[in-house]
Design a protein around this motif. Structure first.
Motif, PDB file in Angstrom:
ATOM      1  N   LEU A 176      45.294  33.815  48.644  1.00  0.00           N
ATOM      2  CA  LEU A 176      46.638  34.228  49.029  1.00  0.00           C
ATOM      3  C   LEU A 176      47.643  33.867  47.941  1.00  0.00           C
ATOM      4  O   LEU A 176      48.563  34.645  47.647  1.00  0.00           O
ATOM      5  CB  LEU A 176      47.030  33.571  50.349  1.00  0.00           C
ATOM      6  CG  LEU A 176      48.439  33.907  50.879  1.00  0.00           C
ATOM      7  CD1 LEU A 176      48.557  35.400  51.166  1.00  0.00           C
ATOM      8  CD2 LEU A 176      48.746  33.092  52.132  1.00  0.00           C
ATOM      9  N   ILE A 188      47.693  36.490  45.323  1.00  0.00           N
ATOM     10  CA  ILE A 188      48.463  37.667  45.730  1.00  0.00           C
ATOM     11  C   ILE A 188      49.953  37.407  45.582  1.00  0.00           C
ATOM     12  O   ILE A 188      50.720  38.284  45.152  1.00  0.00           O
ATOM     13  CB  ILE A 188      48.102  38.068  47.169  1.00  0.00           C
ATOM     14  CG1 ILE A 188      46.641  38.522  47.233  1.00  0.00           C
ATOM     15  CG2 ILE A 188      49.021  39.184  47.671  1.00  0.00           C
ATOM     16  CD1 ILE A 188      46.158  38.861  48.623  1.00  0.00           C
ATOM     17  N   TYR A 189      50.388  36.205  45.919  1.00  0.00           N
ATOM     18  CA  TYR A 189      51.785  35.836  45.682  1.00  0.00           C
ATOM     19  C   TYR A 189      52.145  35.981  44.205  1.00  0.00           C
ATOM     20  O   TYR A 189      53.220  36.487  43.850  1.00  0.00           O
ATOM     21  CB  TYR A 189      52.027  34.398  46.116  1.00  0.00           C
ATOM     22  CG  TYR A 189      52.586  34.210  47.506  1.00  0.00           C
ATOM     23  CD1 TYR A 189      53.675  34.951  47.958  1.00  0.00           C
ATOM     24  CD2 TYR A 189      52.053  33.246  48.367  1.00  0.00           C
ATOM     25  CE1 TYR A 189      54.216  34.759  49.221  1.00  0.00           C
ATOM     26  CE2 TYR A 189      52.583  33.040  49.637  1.00  0.00           C
ATOM     27  CZ  TYR A 189      53.659  33.798  50.064  1.00  0.00           C
ATOM     28  OH  TYR A 189      54.185  33.599  51.309  1.00  0.00           O
ATOM     29  N   ALA A 210      52.636  39.592  43.422  1.00  0.00           N
ATOM     30  CA  ALA A 210      53.862  40.119  44.033  1.00  0.00           C
ATOM     31  C   ALA A 210      55.098  39.688  43.254  1.00  0.00           C
ATOM     32  O   ALA A 210      55.988  40.509  42.963  1.00  0.00           O
ATOM     33  CB  ALA A 210      53.955  39.651  45.481  1.00  0.00           C
ATOM     34  N   TRP A 264      52.403  46.366  53.248  1.00  0.00           N
ATOM     35  CA  TRP A 264      51.805  45.151  52.684  1.00  0.00           C
ATOM     36  C   TRP A 264      52.869  44.117  52.287  1.00  0.00           C
ATOM     37  O   TRP A 264      52.545  42.956  52.083  1.00  0.00           O
ATOM     38  CB  TRP A 264      50.897  45.469  51.509  1.00  0.00           C
ATOM     39  CG  TRP A 264      51.479  46.371  50.472  1.00  0.00           C
ATOM     40  CD1 TRP A 264      52.347  46.032  49.472  1.00  0.00           C
ATOM     41  CD2 TRP A 264      51.203  47.768  50.314  1.00  0.00           C
ATOM     42  NE1 TRP A 264      52.646  47.119  48.710  1.00  0.00           N
ATOM     43  CE2 TRP A 264      51.952  48.208  49.193  1.00  0.00           C
ATOM     44  CE3 TRP A 264      50.404  48.682  50.992  1.00  0.00           C
ATOM     45  CZ2 TRP A 264      51.928  49.531  48.749  1.00  0.00           C
ATOM     46  CZ3 TRP A 264      50.379  49.990  50.556  1.00  0.00           C
ATOM     47  CH2 TRP A 264      51.127  50.407  49.448  1.00  0.00           C
ATOM     48  N   GLU A 265      54.143  44.523  52.178  1.00  0.00           N
ATOM     49  CA  GLU A 265      55.196  43.537  51.935  1.00  0.00           C
ATOM     50  C   GLU A 265      55.357  42.651  53.175  1.00  0.00           C
ATOM     51  O   GLU A 265      55.372  41.418  53.087  1.00  0.00           O
ATOM     52  CB  GLU A 265      56.521  44.237  51.619  1.00  0.00           C
ATOM     53  CG  GLU A 265      56.454  45.304  50.555  1.00  0.00           C
ATOM     54  CD  GLU A 265      56.232  44.762  49.168  1.00  0.00           C
ATOM     55  OE1 GLU A 265      56.130  43.532  48.990  1.00  0.00           O
ATOM     56  OE2 GLU A 265      56.155  45.584  48.227  1.00  0.00           O
ATOM     57  N   LEU A 317      52.277  40.414  53.709  1.00  0.00           N
ATOM     58  CA  LEU A 317      52.269  39.217  52.879  1.00  0.00           C
ATOM     59  C   LEU A 317      53.185  38.146  53.462  1.00  0.00           C
ATOM     60  O   LEU A 317      52.847  36.955  53.476  1.00  0.00           O
ATOM     61  CB  LEU A 317      52.690  39.556  51.446  1.00  0.00           C
ATOM     62  CG  LEU A 317      52.800  38.384  50.463  1.00  0.00           C
ATOM     63  CD1 LEU A 317      51.492  37.606  50.394  1.00  0.00           C
ATOM     64  CD2 LEU A 317      53.200  38.883  49.076  1.00  0.00           C
ATOM     65  N   GLY A 341      51.811  34.799  54.833  1.00  0.00           N
ATOM     66  CA  GLY A 341      52.337  33.660  54.093  1.00  0.00           C
ATOM     67  C   GLY A 341      53.007  32.637  54.987  1.00  0.00           C
ATOM     68  O   GLY A 341      52.922  31.423  54.734  1.00  0.00           O
ATOM     69  N   TRP A 384      48.199  45.554  47.067  1.00  0.00           N
ATOM     70  CA  TRP A 384      47.381  44.428  47.550  1.00  0.00           C
ATOM     71  C   TRP A 384      47.015  44.560  49.015  1.00  0.00           C
ATOM     72  O   TRP A 384      46.564  43.600  49.633  1.00  0.00           O
ATOM     73  CB  TRP A 384      48.077  43.092  47.291  1.00  0.00           C
ATOM     74  CG  TRP A 384      49.429  42.932  47.921  1.00  0.00           C
ATOM     75  CD1 TRP A 384      49.714  42.632  49.216  1.00  0.00           C
ATOM     76  CD2 TRP A 384      50.701  43.049  47.263  1.00  0.00           C
ATOM     77  NE1 TRP A 384      51.073  42.554  49.415  1.00  0.00           N
ATOM     78  CE2 TRP A 384      51.702  42.807  48.227  1.00  0.00           C
ATOM     79  CE3 TRP A 384      51.085  43.337  45.948  1.00  0.00           C
ATOM     80  CZ2 TRP A 384      53.064  42.836  47.916  1.00  0.00           C
ATOM     81  CZ3 TRP A 384      52.433  43.373  45.648  1.00  0.00           C
ATOM     82  CH2 TRP A 384      53.403  43.125  46.618  1.00  0.00           C
ATOM     83  N   ILE A 393      44.688  41.650  50.560  1.00  0.00           N
ATOM     84  CA  ILE A 393      45.173  40.673  51.532  1.00  0.00           C
ATOM     85  C   ILE A 393      44.395  40.790  52.842  1.00  0.00           C
ATOM     86  O   ILE A 393      44.216  39.808  53.572  1.00  0.00           O
ATOM     87  CB  ILE A 393      46.694  40.820  51.758  1.00  0.00           C
ATOM     88  CG1 ILE A 393      47.235  39.545  52.418  1.00  0.00           C
ATOM     89  CG2 ILE A 393      47.023  42.051  52.588  1.00  0.00           C
ATOM     90  CD1 ILE A 393      48.746  39.466  52.435  1.00  0.00           C
TER      91      ILE A 393
END
Length: 474
Positions: free
Chosen positions: A20, A23-24, A27, A125-126, A129, A133, A254, A258
């Protein structure tokens, strides 16, 4: 408190947290590299204008208090640095409370970006996340075993992602029920990947099997996530395999990755659990309170999911804590692309020397093979796909894009693969035309080397110039 933690899933937690964090990083990196042209002070949809008309309570963001391009850049790069620290496992070196605060930082920072990102950040996907998160904050570190409640909340997110997508397909385009959608999808998806041409040319009976397997994975398998082990592991593993298939067949930022990360949290790797002390009371109370909040906020997403008028990718709270998801409720049968061109001629004519702008990800030159960009998100390229579906999708930003091209705006040109005009000689006019694209056949590919064949459809934007053209260097 044996019921509160699942020590045997410590490796699942570790893989989930580190993945994760990666992925951050992706982003925040995308935000840092693309924001100036998209939402910067001179961007197509500037943040300062947005915060003037949208109150803080509707879109909580630090940029309501202050915005400048320099401040945004520092914000995004700081988010990258914190995320890299999480990839390196710094949270495990801290006390439990400090590790949780460290995980809270990228969530809060990315929330501030998404809430002012407007249409450029309107993708499912925003929100996914941000939701994932937020839950990651409460997973703990090496001081405690993975809390069962949070692990099940992560499975609840994964359930809604998959089951919601399955439902919207069955309620939407009839080709999903007829098992024929993949006859078209690989050709018409937003951003094809390097293998998409080959996926499209798989035998049609195989496409039927793909769709049927997709229905099983999205409508049946999600329920098995809540079954005892090893059933839950088998269900999560099947989802991972399906998502990897999607990774190979297209570029979906992503979203697939994710989803894989979420599934990892449900996999029992059968490793021996390290010894950890029991969770402190304050941590137990916080985790249970968060679980109660998530269950309460799940009302609207669940109601949407079971509704005949189900909508895709919707947030029901400004913090994006619990959202609804879904993708490709309908599938285009024909691919259209907006081709943007410029000319240096003082009078634009059909026989003028029109030169084409090349985008990084979206199809352009029929001979240029698609590249793999996911999990990186090319936001302009994705919005260009929507613009080709309908000019209404581009009404808020396309005119500003053309204006920036006429100015040879440096930040905008950085979003492109190539501009046909030198930096000191911008075009006099820019136009846009709509083309129909289709994949070539095996024979056409051998004869021409082109993976696409395109046909002119109509004018999308007539030749346009600045009201006052920038001065040219002598």
């Amino acid at each position: 408190m044996d019921w509160f933690t699942a020590p045997d899933l410590w490796l699942s937690r570790l893989l989930f947290q580190r993945s994760l964090a990666v992925i951050y990083v992706v982003a925040f990196l995308g935000a840092a590299l693309q924001f100036r042209a998209l939402i910067g002070e001179r961007g197509m949809l500037p943040v300062p204008r947005f915060v003037e008309r949208v109150p803080f309570r509707r879109a909580p963001s630090v940029f309501h208090r202050h915005y400048s391009d320099r401040f945004f850049a520092a914000w995004a790069w700081t988010g990258c640095a914190v995320s890299v620290a999480l990839v390196a496992g710094v949270d495990s070196l801290l006390p439990l409370w400090a590790g949780m605060l460290l995980w809270l930082v990228p969530w809060a920072m990315y929330l501030s970006i998404v809430n002012v990102g407007q249409t450029w950040y309107s993708f499912g996907w925003e929100s996914l996340l941000l939701e994932v998160g937020f839950l990651a904050v409460f997973l703990g570190n090496d001081e405690v075993g993975p809390p069962v409640v949070v692990l099940f909340l992560l499975r609840w997110v994964l359930f809604r992602v998959e089951f919601g997508a399955g439902l919207i397909k069955m309620r939407g385009d009839e080709c999903w029920r007829r098992l024929t959608c993949l006859d078209h999808h690989h050709e018409t998806q937003p951003m094809p990947g390097p293998l998409s041409w080959f996926f499209h040319h798989l035998p049609k009976p195989f496409h039927r099997v793909e769709v049927a397997a997709n229905h099983v994975t999205q409508l049946v398998v999600p329920f098995l996530l809540f079954a005892p082990q090893p059933v839950a592991t088998a269900a999560a593993s099947l989802m991972i395999a399906t998502q990897l298939w999607l990774v190979l067949s297209g570029n979906f930022a992503w979203l697939n990755w994710i989803t894989i990360v979420l599934a990892l949290s449900a996999v029992d790797f059968g490793t021996t659990a390290p010894r950890t002390p029991g969770p402190p009371l304050w941590y137990t109370i916080v985790v249970l309170a968060v679980a109660a909040l998530v269950l309460w906020l799940s009302y609207h997403p669940v109601r949407n999911m079971i509704s005949r008028r189900q909508v895709m990718n919707r947030s029901f709270d400004p913090l994006h804590l619990v959202n609804t998801y879904g993708a490709f409720g309908s599938v285009s049968r024909v691919r259209y692309e907006v081709v943007v061109e410029g000319t240096a001629d003082d009078v634009p004519r059909e026989d003028s020397a029109w030169r084409e702008y090349e985008f990084k990800g979206k199809p352009g030159d029929p001979r240029r093979w698609p590249r793999q960009f996911a999990p990186y998100h090319l936001r302009l390229d994705w919005l260009m796909w929507f613009a080709a579906l309908s000019p209404a999708y581009a009404g808020s930003w396309f005119g500003a894009l053309v204006e920036r091209l006429l100015e040879n705006d440096r930040d905008t040109l950085r979003l492109l693969r190539r501009s046909p005009f030198p930096a000191d000689a911008p075009p006099r006019f820019v136009r846009a035309r709509l083309f129909r694209y289709r994949y070539t056949t095996w024979r056409e590919l051998r004869e021409t080397g082109a993976c696409w064949e395109r046909t002119y459809v109509r004018e999308f934007l007539p030749p346009t110039r600045l009201a006052r053209s920038p001065a040219r260097n002598p």
